[in-house]
Write a protein that holds these residues in place. Structure first.
Motif, PDB file in Angstrom:
ATOM      1  N   GLY A 152      36.496  39.726  46.615  1.00  0.00           N
ATOM      2  CA  GLY A 152      36.891  40.003  47.489  1.00  0.00           C
ATOM      3  C   GLY A 152      38.769  39.841  46.881  1.00  0.00           C
ATOM      4  N   GLN A 153      38.432  38.566  46.427  1.00  0.00           N
ATOM      5  CA  GLN A 153      40.117  38.347  46.184  1.00  0.00           C
ATOM      6  C   GLN A 153      41.293  39.321  45.642  1.00  0.00           C
ATOM      7  N   GLU A 154      42.631  39.357  45.823  1.00  0.00           N
ATOM      8  CA  GLU A 154      42.756  39.879  45.092  1.00  0.00           C
ATOM      9  C   GLU A 154      43.578  39.886  43.553  1.00  0.00           C
ATOM     10  N   ASP A 155      43.616  38.572  43.472  1.00  0.00           N
ATOM     11  CA  ASP A 155      43.539  38.169  42.073  1.00  0.00           C
ATOM     12  C   ASP A 155      42.816  36.405  41.240  1.00  0.00           C
ATOM     13  N   TYR A 156      43.219  36.762  40.148  1.00  0.00           N
ATOM     14  CA  TYR A 156      42.603  35.450  39.499  1.00  0.00           C
ATOM     15  C   TYR A 156      43.426  34.411  38.544  1.00  0.00           C
ATOM     16  N   ASP A 212      33.163  36.625  47.870  1.00  0.00           N
ATOM     17  CA  ASP A 212      34.127  36.429  48.461  1.00  0.00           C
ATOM     18  C   ASP A 212      35.311  36.068  47.048  1.00  0.00           C
ATOM     19  N   ARG A 270      45.934  41.896  33.600  1.00  0.00           N
ATOM     20  CA  ARG A 270      45.274  42.932  34.263  1.00  0.00           C
ATOM     21  C   ARG A 270      44.005  43.301  33.185  1.00  0.00           C
ATOM     22  N   GLU A 326      41.914  40.425  34.377  1.00  0.00           N
ATOM     23  CA  GLU A 326      41.433  40.194  36.284  1.00  0.00           C
ATOM     24  C   GLU A 326      40.353  41.554  35.745  1.00  0.00           C
ATOM     25  N   ARG A 327      39.789  42.522  35.374  1.00  0.00           N
ATOM     26  CA  ARG A 327      39.645  43.449  35.351  1.00  0.00           C
ATOM     27  C   ARG A 327      38.161  43.669  34.344  1.00  0.00           C
ATOM     28  N   ARG A 348      36.013  40.894  37.224  1.00  0.00           N
ATOM     29  CA  ARG A 348      35.293  41.735  38.065  1.00  0.00           C
ATOM     30  C   ARG A 348      34.076  42.125  37.581  1.00  0.00           C
TER      31      ARG A 348
END
Length: 125
Positions: free
Chosen positions: A82-86, A79, A95, A98-99, A102
């Motif tokens: 699958g999120q687009e942003d945090y 889940d 950016r 978020e990298r 992930r």
């Protein structure tokens, strides 16, 4: 007397307590790393974002890990991936953060699938 050895590639038995201990130790290490990076200033902004990402991931997984269910943790990881942003505040580069989030999520997904790696609770990994 011969002891049974695990076949390589076969998942290790799930130990929910060990997973919770690992998450708690990584959460603490990430917080300490953020303090160190913050004191170093501009040159350590990348380190700060990396530590903040690890803290975010560990905090986001604590509830799923408390269920002692490998499948529940794997579902939570899926889940989150699958999120687009945090959303988080106080970081330097969204950016980059978020990298790193992930990357941490993928690492934990591999660890959850195999059940290995949670025994290493050292601060520096």
């Amino acid at each position: 007397m011969r002891t049974a050895t695990r076949v390589s590639g076969a998942p290790k038995a799930w130990d929910g307590a060990q997973v919770r201990k690992w998450l708690a130790s990584r959460l603490e290490a990430a917080r300490l790393d953020q303090v160190v990076a913050d004191k170093q200033g501009y040159s350590a902004q990348d380190d700060y974002d990396k530590a903040a990402a690890e803290e975010w991931v560990c905090a986001a997984l604590r509830i799923a890990a408390s269920k002692d269910d490998q499948a529940a943790l794997a579902d939570r990881l899926k889940d989150l991936l699958g999120q687009e942003d945090y959303p988080v505040s106080g970081i330097y580069d969204d950016r980059r953060f978020e990298r790193y989030v992930r990357a941490n999520l993928r690492k934990l997904a591999r660890m959850t699938k195999t059940g290995e790696g949670f025994e290493n609770t050292l601060r520096f990994q």
